[in-house]
Design a protein around this motif. Structure first.
Motif, short mmCIF file in Angstrom:
data_model
loop_
_atom_site.label_atom_id
_atom_site.label_comp_id
_atom_site.label_asym_id
_atom_site.label_seq_id
_atom_site.Cartn_x
_atom_site.Cartn_y
_atom_site.Cartn_z
N LYS A 1 32.53 42.15 43.55
CA LYS A 1 32.39 43.19 42.52
C LYS A 1 33.75 43.65 41.99
CE LYS A 1 32.27 47.19 45.67
NZ LYS A 1 31.47 48.35 46.11
N TYR B 1 39.66 44.89 33.81
CA TYR B 1 38.57 45.88 33.84
C TYR B 1 37.34 45.37 33.09
CZ TYR B 1 35.95 50.11 32.69
OH TYR B 1 34.96 51.04 32.53
N LEU B 2 37.56 44.83 31.89
CA LEU B 2 36.43 44.35 31.08
C LEU B 2 35.73 43.15 31.73
CD1 LEU B 2 37.95 44.57 27.48
CD2 LEU B 2 36.29 46.12 28.55
N ASP C 1 35.11 42.64 34.82
CA ASP C 1 34.13 43.13 35.79
C ASP C 1 33.05 43.98 35.13
OD1 ASP C 1 35.04 41.92 38.09
OD2 ASP C 1 36.36 43.58 38.66
N LYS C 2 33.39 44.60 34.01
CA LYS C 2 32.43 45.50 33.33
C LYS C 2 31.48 44.73 32.43
CE LYS C 2 31.24 49.84 32.39
NZ LYS C 2 30.81 50.80 33.44
N LEU C 3 32.02 43.88 31.56
CA LEU C 3 31.21 43.17 30.57
C LEU C 3 30.83 41.76 31.01
CD1 LEU C 3 33.19 44.10 27.31
CD2 LEU C 3 31.24 45.31 28.32
N ARG D 1 39.05 42.59 38.45
CA ARG D 1 40.16 43.53 38.39
C ARG D 1 41.31 43.10 39.30
NH1 ARG D 1 36.63 48.72 39.52
NH2 ARG D 1 35.28 47.06 40.30
N LYS E 1 30.02 36.35 36.40
CA LYS E 1 30.26 37.71 36.92
C LYS E 1 29.38 38.00 38.14
CE LYS E 1 29.49 42.55 35.74
NZ LYS E 1 28.92 43.47 34.71
N THR F 1 34.34 38.89 27.62
CA THR F 1 35.71 39.37 27.55
C THR F 1 36.62 38.32 26.93
OG1 THR F 1 35.40 40.76 29.51
CG2 THR F 1 37.66 40.19 28.93
#
Length: 429
Positions: free
Chosen positions: A134, A278-279, A281-283, A138, A401, A288
């Motif tokens: 997870k 950051y993106l 892991d987020k998107l 990052r 991801k 990205t």
């Protein structure tokens, strides 16, 4: 954004610093030569062709070295190869400092290049295997930010050395100075260990990695698409970094001192690495990379269309670092999550280094095309083509991801490379 570090285990943090420092040293040594080249050309009377040959030789040997290092890493361990790579390119860097003529320097830099190639893929694989899934984007993104530290460190240190010693001695001292940061990296790496995933993989009956691995049925599609992705990304970034300064000079723009310009771009790199990490892991990895591929081309087109002054030039330099280089923070975790542990660095090393070598040919392409349509238009055309290639490859590759290393490894065929992979392994779109 930094919770992954605060909540990470001591092993994760040690591995992070070991890979971060190695990537910074790799960047430092590679960038250092470009700052020393004008001095060496003046002292030895080298032609531009000879100077370019030295740079190209190191780049090509790095590609071969990266593939070989990947195979050895899958067979003998990530940590061993990372330590060996540092010792190798530091030793031949010292040898380069003793060169007495063009031929000796060419040989030393070629041999040094073999060590450069191994750092990226092997370090990225080690991080991917150690870090919690997870937080993988990052953590690995911030490892990539070591590039900006090495880049800015190179320009500052080499500037001081060139200003403090006679030119005929200064460039040699610059090569020898590389021993100091290398010893720091080796000290940091002294206690890190290979991942549990690698230890399990090396003791499993899965076939061992070899030169032919990347061409086997299970992996050839993923390695081909990964190589195409890297070709596009590298071609775009090479074109921007190499030719934008010439475009600015062509337009009569004074972009300020070399130190200020590079430090601003390096700051953009660091910010881009952090945001991309950051993106990712987020998107997700693919969204990205697609987003930043498009942003990189927009930045390039903006250079072509707007009137530039020193302030805007520095802002644009920051954006170049942010998008065109910062996007590589998502590439490491993405490629790491495509392949099982027992062939991970073999396939990554091949894809990244082949892509890097072929992508570099775009530099020559822009030079040839600019004679027909103008430099600005040639840059725009090549960047459009480069990032279009990368986006197409991304659309054909799977999103990774959150994927578990254990899940990838659990469905590896153990009898031969021609077995049909499980439905739970990554599939192309």
């Amino acid at each position: 954004m930094f919770d992954w570090y605060r909540t990470g285990s001591p092993r994760e943090r040690k591995t992070f610093w070991a890979c971060f420092s190695g990537w910074a040293l790799d960047s430092y040594d590679m960038q250092m030569f470009s700052f020393l080249l004008p001095t060496i050309i003046a002292l030895w009377g080298l032609t531009k062709a000879e100077a370019g040959m030295v740079g190209t030789a190191a780049l090509l040997s790095a590609a071969v070295g990266g593939w070989i290092a990947g195979i050895l890493s899958d067979r003998y361990g990530r940590v061993r190869i990372l330590i060996f790579a540092i010792i190798w390119f530091t030793f031949f860097g010292v040898v380069a400092g003793f060169a007495q003529n063009f031929t000796q320097l060419l040989i030393a830099r070629t041999l040094q290049g073999f060590g450069f190639g191994g750092e990226w893929a092997v370090g990225a694989a080690l991080m991917a295997e150690v870090i919690n899934p997870k937080n993988r984007g990052r953590a690995m993104g911030f490892v990539q930010s070591g590039f900006s530290l090495g880049w800015s460190g190179a320009v500052l240190i080499i500037t001081v050395i060139l200003a403090s010693f006679p030119p005929e001695l200064a460039w040699r001292i610059a090569f020898w100075f590389g021993v100091i940061p290398a010893l720091v990296v080796l000290y940091i790496r002294r206690h890190i260990q290979d991942s549990d995933a690698f230890v399990q993989a090396i003791s499993s009956p899965a076939p061992k990695a070899s030169i032919s691995t990347v061409f086997k049925p299970q992996y050839v599609k993923l390695t081909t698409l990964s190589s195409i992705l890297v070709i596009g990304l590298q071609a775009g970034s090479y074109v921007i970094l190499v030719w934008i300064p010439s475009l600015l000079k062509e337009r009569g723009v004074e972009s300020g001192s070399l130190i200020a310009t590079i430090l601003i771009m390096a700051a953009g790199c660091f910010a881009g690495f952090a945001m991309t990490a950051y993106l990712a892991d987020k998107l997700g990895r693919r969204p990205t990379l697609i987003l930043l591929s498009l942003l990189s081309w927009v930045v390039t087109v903006t250079y072509m269309l707007i009137a530039l002054n020193p302030l805007i030039t520095h802002v644009m330099g920051f954006l170049v670092g942010f998008a065109a280089i910062g996007m590589y923070a998502a590439l490491g975790p993405f490629l790491s999550e495509l392949f099982p542990t027992h062939v991970r660095t073999t396939c990554m090393g091949f894809s990244y280094n082949v892509g890097k070598s072929l992508g570099a040919t775009a530099i020559t392409g822009v030079g040839l095309l600019s004679g027909q349509v103008g430099l600005a238009q040639a840059i725009g055309i090549f960047c459009l083509g480069a990032y279009a290639i990368s986006v197409i490859a991304l659309l054909l590759l799977p999103e990774t991801k959150g994927i578990s290393i254990e899940e990838l490894d659990a469905h590896v065929p153990h009898t031969s490379f021609t077995d049909t992979p499980s439905s739970k392994t990554p599939k192309t779109a």
